[in-house]
Design an enzyme around this catalytic site. Structure first.
Site, PDB file in Angstrom:
ATOM      1  N   ARG A 150      27.974  38.403  -2.655  1.00 11.15           N
ATOM      2  CA  ARG A 150      28.361  37.996  -1.504  1.00 11.15           C
ATOM      3  C   ARG A 150      30.001  37.989  -1.023  1.00 11.15           C
ATOM      4  NH1 ARG A 150      27.177  32.828  -3.910  1.00 11.15           N
ATOM      5  NH2 ARG A 150      25.278  32.001  -3.145  1.00 11.15           N
ATOM      6  N   LYS A 165      32.176  47.911  10.084  1.00 12.95           N
ATOM      7  CA  LYS A 165      30.419  48.244  10.132  1.00 12.95           C
ATOM      8  C   LYS A 165      29.970  48.684   9.260  1.00 12.95           C
ATOM      9  CE  LYS A 165      28.674  49.007  14.598  1.00 12.95           C
ATOM     10  NZ  LYS A 165      29.531  49.947  15.729  1.00 12.95           N
ATOM     11  N   GLU A 189      34.415  63.042  17.666  1.00 13.91           N
ATOM     12  CA  GLU A 189      34.198  61.979  18.412  1.00 13.91           C
ATOM     13  C   GLU A 189      35.445  61.831  18.613  1.00 13.91           C
ATOM     14  OE1 GLU A 189      32.275  58.778  17.458  1.00 13.91           O
ATOM     15  OE2 GLU A 189      30.763  60.064  17.140  1.00 13.91           O
ATOM     16  N   LYS A 226      40.749  53.235  16.923  1.00 15.28           N
ATOM     17  CA  LYS A 226      39.728  52.601  16.182  1.00 15.28           C
ATOM     18  C   LYS A 226      39.871  51.528  16.076  1.00 15.28           C
ATOM     19  CE  LYS A 226      35.383  51.829  14.647  1.00 15.28           C
ATOM     20  NZ  LYS A 226      34.239  53.313  13.879  1.00 15.28           N
ATOM     21  N   GLU A 251      32.471  43.549  18.017  1.00 18.03           N
ATOM     22  CA  GLU A 251      31.921  43.937  19.003  1.00 18.03           C
ATOM     23  C   GLU A 251      30.926  42.959  20.129  1.00 18.03           C
ATOM     24  OE1 GLU A 251      28.394  46.812  17.906  1.00 18.03           O
ATOM     25  OE2 GLU A 251      29.262  48.717  18.073  1.00 18.03           O
ATOM     26  N   ARG A 290      34.594  46.719  22.310  1.00 16.51           N
ATOM     27  CA  ARG A 290      33.936  47.954  21.106  1.00 16.51           C
ATOM     28  C   ARG A 290      32.955  48.768  21.593  1.00 16.51           C
ATOM     29  NH1 ARG A 290      33.687  46.810  14.859  1.00 16.51           N
ATOM     30  NH2 ARG A 290      33.300  48.036  13.958  1.00 16.51           N
ATOM     31  N   ASN A 292      30.757  53.124  22.360  1.00 12.37           N
ATOM     32  CA  ASN A 292      29.768  54.208  23.257  1.00 12.37           C
ATOM     33  C   ASN A 292      30.336  55.049  24.192  1.00 12.37           C
ATOM     34  OD1 ASN A 292      28.312  52.831  20.968  1.00 12.37           O
ATOM     35  ND2 ASN A 292      28.489  50.801  21.778  1.00 12.37           N
ATOM     36  N   HIS A 313      26.866  57.777  24.144  1.00 10.81           N
ATOM     37  CA  HIS A 313      26.553  57.382  22.906  1.00 10.81           C
ATOM     38  C   HIS A 313      24.875  57.493  23.978  1.00 10.81           C
ATOM     39  CE1 HIS A 313      29.181  57.885  20.016  1.00 10.81           C
ATOM     40  NE2 HIS A 313      28.836  56.932  19.367  1.00 10.81           N
ATOM     41  N   HIS A 348      21.886  59.420  21.888  1.00 10.67           N
ATOM     42  CA  HIS A 348      21.072  58.794  21.356  1.00 10.67           C
ATOM     43  C   HIS A 348      19.437  59.462  21.571  1.00 10.67           C
ATOM     44  CE1 HIS A 348      23.396  55.251  19.557  1.00 10.67           C
ATOM     45  NE2 HIS A 348      23.768  56.105  18.661  1.00 10.67           N
ATOM     46  N   HIS A 396      24.806  64.440  15.696  1.00 15.56           N
ATOM     47  CA  HIS A 396      25.194  63.198  16.052  1.00 15.56           C
ATOM     48  C   HIS A 396      27.002  63.510  16.941  1.00 15.56           C
ATOM     49  CE1 HIS A 396      26.038  59.385  17.042  1.00 15.56           C
ATOM     50  NE2 HIS A 396      27.311  58.883  17.139  1.00 15.56           N
TER      51      HIS A 396
END
Lengths: 362, 362
Positions: free
Chosen positions: B121, B143, B185, B227, B237, B241, B245, B248, B252, B265
């Protein structure tokens, strides 16, 4: 109807206990997770009994319901079982705000809860427990997870539900042996925190076994309140949450040496509480009258008070394998007085063996 | 040495940026997770380059180190990959307080992070990123997760590290193409939050590409600070947040239609930022000089500014598959002025197609 509020730093949620709550499941889910779609997961046995009622309640509240069934039993509380749930969630393209409802006992709640905790990094979870054990224990507190071949509950997360919806009327389809196992955990809560609850169970046992709704609501409410109080003190199990392990050091050894499934967890917990009470009395810092009182109540419930056990060395080895081993010493949760427990380490092996002897069938 | 504090309600942690930090990894881990044992996980490529140094640092700080290697690449960021890590953790009987160290790029950090989030856990996680992209982006913010056949990052958790240890000197073994992707980035952070950072990158590009330590520390520190600020505003998010993106939605679609791996990427993000800037300018509510400035900087870095793209319908379909679709409408993060973005929905298809045209190679 009774409501217990679980108030945690990051999120608070209600445990609603109400006869007939299953038919209002949709309203309860909508109150905490309004969305066009939801997932309803149950094992095949519970789905057959209560799946259609639950789905109808969700649909009448406006949810498009994706259903999937788990294979019943602890043997399917695995990552493979979780993968089936992921596939259902992915197949239905459920989104981050789509609620997931776990309808069933502790195995279902744990497995579905872990899927909810990890799908899209966590989606709203509503626990709808259908066993007394899950109602008073596993559905509250956020411990979710699965077993791996190396041991039970070793993979998991802390993921609090958005709401817990408890309908005591569903207990009428619960096998009597399962009901008894749930009562073992109720007795555990009473011994660690609430002498009045112990008296309540002793006094109302007939009404409990007859599934009288008002008494069941009160039984579940008192137990949930205890579980919630412990969780609120210690969400991630670093301190007092260990008190909930009263009886469990012995119980795990009983289960491990009996072979899982031979004896049910609640039965082992009943025996374990008895052994722990005997141990505390023998060590001279526990109530001397508790073993007899517990033995009488367990007997009245119909839970075993003795078991065929292997020899002391085998039991020692089984206890040493338990998760509660800290720094090489076995930790026991022992009653100090009724309603209060303490954690003891480095207990004399002779005393432990004498406690085992007190529950060994001749 | 630079330290950025990430201060979240439930836990706070430091991001330490220091040339030579890898050799002090053991001290850093011990400071946040003192224990007898730890696990060090890296992919085979990073393990060969830096595994021995990292392990020696951990051992000299008194840790017994369990090591395991992931197979390199996004294709192994899977539940099967996580299962290998579970097996290593279970085999070494690591406990709830035993730290797990992720040494590598974003794929390693995500996969190891998910194992750490779910083993017992949740156990302490130390991120030790070895790519510029992981240093400035994925190692901070919690994340973690893996891909499934149905899509990327669909299974995961939010699990904050106990510390992030960044040694910019390890970038000397990073392939130049990977360094360029990390810079994409960095440029993204600059455009959404920090005009001065954009000027810094333009001015110091030579020193950055020469891996001058002091400049790298400053580059990483500024980016981590951005960040961290976004994560502190919005840990799970739901709001700002989304600004991360930027570029993005286009990226994508570029990756999906190119086939993953054809274009990296960071390269797709560079193109996506350019397209998003063109779109904002065309819509009349973005800075008109940004596309040219971005095109010049991307070109100076060595990132592509045009790509072979399929027709508009194929790109529309790819964008519609993206996770950022809310309520049937595609969401774009668009620059409003340099250092500030906004989320726009229901954008005219003609404008989107014109943005695509601006980065389509003839």
């Amino acid at each position: 109807v009774a409501v217990v509020r679980v108030d945690l730093p990051e999120r608070a949620y209600d445990v609603v206990i109400e006869p007939g709550a299953l038919d209002r499941l949709g309203e309860h889910v909508r109150a905490v997770a309004p969305h066009a779609r939801c997932a309803l997961f149950a094992d095949a046995a519970v789905a057959r009994l209560w799946g259609a009622r639950a789905a109808a309640a969700l649909e009448s509240a406006g949810f498009a319901v994706t259903r999937a069934e788990l294979e019943p039993g602890e043997a399917h509380k695995t990552l493979a079982g979780v993968q089936r749930l992921y596939d259902a969630l992915l197949g239905a393209r459920l989104e981050r705000r789509s609620p997931v409802i776990a309808l069933g006992g502790g195995v279902t709640g744990d497995t579905v809860g872990f899927a909810a905790a990890t799908y899209l990094r966590g989606v709203p979870l509503v626990q709808c427990p259908t066993t007394l054990l899950a109602m008073v224990d596993s559905s509250v507190g956020g411990k979710v997870g699965v077993n791996v071949p190396q041991g039970k509950n070793l993979i998991g997360a802390f993921w609090q539900p958005a709401r817990v919806v408890i309908d005591p009327l569903v207990l009428r389809t619960l096998p009597a042996r399962e009901l008894r196992c749930g009562l073992a955990e109720c007795i555990k809560h009473a011994v660690i925190r609430d002498p009045e609850l112990l008296a309540f169970i002793e006094r109302e046992l007939g009404a409990i076994r007859a599934l009288e709704p008002a008494v069941l609501v009160e039984l579940v409410r008192r137990n949930v309140a205890i579980k919630a109080a412990v969780v609120m003190q210690d969400e991630t199990e670093t301190g007092v949450r260990a008190h909930l392990n009263f009886g469990h050091t012995f119980a795990h050894a009983i289960e491990a040496t009996a072979g899982y499934g031979e004896i049910l967890h609640g039965e082992a917990v009943g025996l374990g509480m008895l052994a722990a009470s005997e141990l505390a009395a023998k060590l001279g810092d526990g109530p001397t009258d508790l073993p007899a009182r517990l033995r009488a109540l367990l007997g009245a419930v119909g839970l075993p008070t003795r078991a065929a056990l292997p020899d002391g060395a085998a039991l020692d080895a089984a206890m040493a394998h338990d998760k509660k081993v800290a720094g090489g010493s076995i930790r026991f949760v022992l009653p100090r007085r009724l309603g209060e427990v303490q954690v003891r380490e480095r207990v004399a092996p002779d005393a432990v063996h004498a406690a085992w002897a007190a529950i060994r069938s001749s």
